[in-house]
Design an enzyme around this catalytic site. Structure first.
Site, short mmCIF file in Angstrom:
data_model
loop_
_atom_site.label_atom_id
_atom_site.label_comp_id
_atom_site.label_asym_id
_atom_site.label_seq_id
_atom_site.Cartn_x
_atom_site.Cartn_y
_atom_site.Cartn_z
N ARG A 63 0.75 -1.72 -0.08
CA ARG A 63 -0.23 -0.22 -0.38
C ARG A 63 0.91 1.32 -0.03
O ARG A 63 0.65 2.46 -0.48
CB ARG A 63 -0.77 -0.02 1.38
CG ARG A 63 -2.17 0.90 1.12
CD ARG A 63 -3.02 0.62 2.06
NE ARG A 63 -3.33 2.01 2.93
CZ ARG A 63 -3.71 2.31 3.52
NH1 ARG A 63 -2.68 2.36 5.14
NH2 ARG A 63 -4.88 3.53 4.65
N HIS A 67 0.64 4.70 -2.27
CA HIS A 67 0.31 5.48 -1.86
C HIS A 67 1.26 6.53 -2.33
O HIS A 67 1.28 7.82 -2.15
CB HIS A 67 0.24 5.74 -0.46
CG HIS A 67 -1.40 5.35 -0.15
ND1 HIS A 67 -2.05 5.99 1.04
CD2 HIS A 67 -2.78 4.54 -0.59
CE1 HIS A 67 -3.03 5.06 0.80
NE2 HIS A 67 -3.39 4.70 -0.08
N ASN A 95 -3.08 7.91 4.83
CA ASN A 95 -1.59 7.52 5.41
C ASN A 95 -1.37 6.89 6.76
O ASN A 95 -0.21 5.81 7.16
CB ASN A 95 -0.38 7.99 4.77
CG ASN A 95 -0.77 7.82 3.71
OD1 ASN A 95 -1.04 7.16 2.45
ND2 ASN A 95 -0.08 9.29 2.94
N HIS A 192 -5.83 -5.44 -2.98
CA HIS A 192 -6.52 -6.09 -2.07
C HIS A 192 -6.17 -7.33 -1.49
O HIS A 192 -6.93 -7.57 -0.34
CB HIS A 192 -8.09 -5.11 -2.34
CG HIS A 192 -7.88 -3.33 -2.61
ND1 HIS A 192 -8.98 -2.76 -2.33
CD2 HIS A 192 -6.61 -2.64 -1.92
CE1 HIS A 192 -8.23 -2.18 -2.71
NE2 HIS A 192 -7.62 -1.24 -2.48
N THR A 247 -8.66 -14.78 1.98
CA THR A 247 -6.82 -15.28 2.43
C THR A 247 -6.34 -14.40 2.44
O THR A 247 -4.91 -14.05 1.72
CB THR A 247 -6.41 -16.67 1.21
OG1 THR A 247 -7.11 -15.71 -0.15
CG2 THR A 247 -7.46 -17.45 1.27
#
Length: 322
Positions: A63, A67, A95, A192, A247
């Site tokens: 992530r 970002h 963040n 994701h 998962t």
């Protein structure tokens, strides 16, 4: 389905090479082979060790790469600390939950010891993001390197990050501003698969959604009830939330299967199924994991070339400018 033919993949590779050659600073898979040949191994070992002790590290590092690249391009501006005169990106609302900056710090310390003033913080993030994907069972790709670190970081600019409430049209516009297409949008959304979200990012879908619907009608009602129990109102547990994939520690295509089952956690995830421009891609990735792996790797390489600069620096400490 011809869009995913081998010919298309070859053309995509050619496009990526051409894109790199036209960028402000040329990236190269072998950029550190002479100046710091052990760089990738140092980063990989650091990431692996951190992930063994911190199960949240892989998702946070992946992530972090998204970002970083989405604000000012891939320039490690997300790593800079705030100062009394400036609130930096890492303290912007989207963040504050990243929390894996220490992994990048650790890798940087080792790299500065091994090959000082050589490996940029921006390259460390890009390599680490690839490594957490591969370590979690996902694809491997050669990371192009040679990025420089930026000197500007503003928390106010995090408003430009895609939000979990975006519809498909808004998502497409956001990605297009970074030179990314619809297929990149759907492929990268699959990141994701390693994610976790606190209730605040999706609870608006669970209660008083609209004057007509209490619950977002695009969400499976049984799944909605499960989330309502995890996110009661009022909610005193600041850590309450939901994994974005069944998962969550494995990089696989379960995310797309959940979206097909109307169990996407974010409104922006579930929206991919309701739009003709993205639905067929979701269905393709849910049906063929190896296809998604190839497309994800290609899109990550493309994202990694956003905003590459030649007028930056190689920070000695990723948290502060030189």
């Amino acid at each position: 389905m011809a869009v995913f033919s081998p010919t298309r993949l070859s053309l995509l590779v050619l496009f990526l090479v051409m894109t790199v050659s036209r960028s402000k600073a040329a990236l190269d898979a072998h950029y550190y082979h002479q100046t710091c040949p052990q760089a990738e191994k140092i980063i990989q070992d650091t990431v692996r060790n951190a992930s063994m002790f911190d199960p949240k590290a892989p998702a946070r590092i992946l992530r972090m790469f998204f970002h970083d690249c989405f604000i000012r391009g891939c320039d490690a501006s997300v790593l800079l600390d705030s100062t009394p005169q400036n609130q930096a990106e890492k303290d912007g609302p989207p963040n504050v939950s990243l929390g894996a900056f220490y992994v990048i710090d650790d890798a940087k310390t080792k790299l500065e010891s091994s090959c000082p003033k050589t490996v940029s913080c921006a390259d460390i993030i890009a390599i680490a993001a690839r490594d957490v994907v591969t370590m979690s069972g996902g694809p491997f790709w050669n990371v192009l390197k040679g990025r420089k670190d930026g000197r500007v970081s503003k928390a106010s600019e995090t408003i430009n990050l895609p939000a979990p409430t975006f519809n498909v049209s808004t998502l497409i516009q956001s990605f297009a501003k970074r030179g990314l297409g619809v297929q990149d949008l759907v492929a990268l959304s699959g990141g994701h698969t390693l994610g976790f979200s606190h209730c605040s990012s999706f609870e608006a879908r669970l209660r008083d959604f609209s004057p007509v619907h209490d619950i977002d009608p695009s969400m499976h009602p049984v799944f909605a009830e499960t989330l309502r129990k995890k996110c009661p109102k009022p909610n005193t547990d600041r850590n309450a939330g939901q994994f974005l994939d069944s998962t969550a520690s494995t990089f696989d295509n379960s995310y797309y299967k959940q979206v097909l089952a109307r169990k996407g956690v974010f409104g922006s995830d579930q929206a991919l199924l309701s739009d003709d421009r993205t639905r067929w891609i979701v269905e393709s990735f849910a049906d063929d994991q190896s296809l998604w792996f190839r497309e994800f790797a290609a899109s990550m390489a493309k994202l990694g070339n956003v905003g590459v600069m030649e007028n930056g620096e190689v920070r000695l400490n990723c948290r502060v400018v030189n």
